[in-house]
Design a protein around this motif. Structure first.
Motif, PDB file in Angstrom:
ATOM      1  N   ASP A  48       0.810   5.245  -0.527  1.00 47.47           N
ATOM      2  CA  ASP A  48      -0.092   6.712  -0.796  1.00 47.47           C
ATOM      3  C   ASP A  48      -1.574   6.320  -0.764  1.00 47.47           C
ATOM      4  OD1 ASP A  48      -0.571   9.379  -0.700  1.00 47.47           O
ATOM      5  OD2 ASP A  48      -0.159   9.586  -2.922  1.00 47.47           O
ATOM      6  N   LEU A  57      -2.794   3.681  -2.189  1.00 46.65           N
ATOM      7  CA  LEU A  57      -3.329   2.769  -3.110  1.00 46.65           C
ATOM      8  C   LEU A  57      -2.479   1.536  -3.084  1.00 46.65           C
ATOM      9  CD1 LEU A  57      -2.624   5.546  -6.143  1.00 46.65           C
ATOM     10  CD2 LEU A  57      -4.714   4.898  -4.879  1.00 46.65           C
ATOM     11  N   VAL A 116       1.022  -1.198  -0.095  1.00 51.14           N
ATOM     12  CA  VAL A 116      -0.094  -0.027   0.088  1.00 51.14           C
ATOM     13  C   VAL A 116       1.124   1.336  -0.058  1.00 51.14           C
ATOM     14  CG1 VAL A 116      -1.898   1.309   1.326  1.00 51.14           C
ATOM     15  CG2 VAL A 116      -1.771  -1.357   1.224  1.00 51.14           C
ATOM     16  N   ASP A 157      -0.979  -1.994  -4.535  1.00 48.01           N
ATOM     17  CA  ASP A 157      -0.320  -2.499  -5.403  1.00 48.01           C
ATOM     18  C   ASP A 157      -0.157  -4.048  -5.367  1.00 48.01           C
ATOM     19  OD1 ASP A 157       1.379  -3.179  -7.557  1.00 48.01           O
ATOM     20  OD2 ASP A 157       3.216  -2.153  -6.813  1.00 48.01           O
TER      21      ASP A 157
END
Length: 291
Positions: free
Chosen positions: A87, A89, A85, A91
């Motif tokens: 920011d 977001l 994780v 991945d």
């Protein structure tokens, strides 16, 4: 990938240690040696998504994305790490993630005797983190031991949470007004709350009737309020003397509702956590759908 393993003997039953692991307040206390301020979002049931996070000085969320691969209460938890994780977001598909994912972190709790449990953690990790985890995990286990043993001789306190994307005033209204309470105060579709009497004043009482829809079972959920801070806190003591504290925290247009209750001795801790969480989730869904 390397594998590391560490164990510790804890003077507490597996059920108590299990609660120390998954309780959001206790989790922060025993994992801060990895990253101060770390916490989790998500569930601890098999198949649940769960993120292990920390908020940076720039107010960005960083951490690990995972899922619960296997659960055997109160003996085993397998966490499957699947990405980063960054920011805020997630991945799970980049080349850097594919180099190591999935990686497993497993907790095993073996009852030695009535008062002692062996806790073992097995971790798969990248080469560059092996030395760090070998140093930090023993420190985390000592904290897990201290918290669990301190809890063993006291009433077990269980904390549950939900986050609701609605204004605080609306959340408070739905939580405290009789007509709203009857719409959400049950854990499953087989139950309902046909009547709620809520006198929201310190020293006064509430009385909620909880009943199965088939008419075969019902009981009164009753208590007396000990502290009311409008839009911030509700505290009460149940008829069996167990204490409950509820906090309402508004941030970024959402309201986090956090409940901490003392467990009883009839049902397992996991059953109580699941039951109370189901009611709180039902409340959150009711507010989101109706206001």
């Amino acid at each position: 990938m390397n594998k590391i393993s560490h164990s510790i003997i804890i003077k507490a039953r597996p059920e108590v240690i299990w609660e120390t692991i998954i309780d959001p307040i206790k989790y922060v206390k025993w994992t801060y040696v990895f990253t101060e301020g770390s916490y989790f979002e998500g569930g601890w049931n098999e198949g649940d998504s769960i993120h292990f996070l920390v908020e940076t000085e720039e107010d960005k969320l960083e951490g690990m994305a995972a899922e619960i691969a296997e659960i055997r209460y109160p003996e085993f938890i397998s966490i499957r790490q699947i990405g980063y994780v960054s920011d805020g977001l997630v991945d799970t598909t980049s080349d850097s993630v594919k180099e190591w994912a999935p990686a497993y972190e497993n907790y095993t709790l073996n009852l030695i005797d009535e008062h002692h449990t062996k806790f073992t953690v097995d971790v798969e990790t990248q080469d560059e983190y092996t030395e760090m985890f070998d140093d930090v995990w023993p420190k985390a286990l000592e904290l897990l031991k201290d918290i669990s043993e301190a809890t063993q001789d006291k009433p077990m306190k269980i904390t549950i949470k939900t986050t609701i994307p609605k204004p605080l005033e609306a959340v408070w209204k739905c939580f405290t007004i009789d007509d709203h309470i009857t719409k959400w105060n049950f854990a499953s579709d087989e139950w309902h709350c046909p009547k709620a009497v809520n006198n929201l004043k310190e020293g006064d009482i509430f009385d909620y009737i909880m009943a199965s829809k088939d008419g075969k079972a019902s009981f009164h959920f009753q208590g007396k309020y000990t502290k009311i801070v409008p839009h911030k806190q509700i505290s009460y003591v149940l008829d069996d003397k167990r204490e409950v504290d509820i906090y309402f925290n508004e941030k970024n247009g959402e309201v986090e509702v956090e409940e901490t209750f003392e467990a009883e001795s009839t049902h397992s801790y996991i059953e109580q956590r699941q039951g109370w969480q189901a009611i709180l989730d039902n409340f959150g869904n009711y507010v989101k759908e109706n206001l």
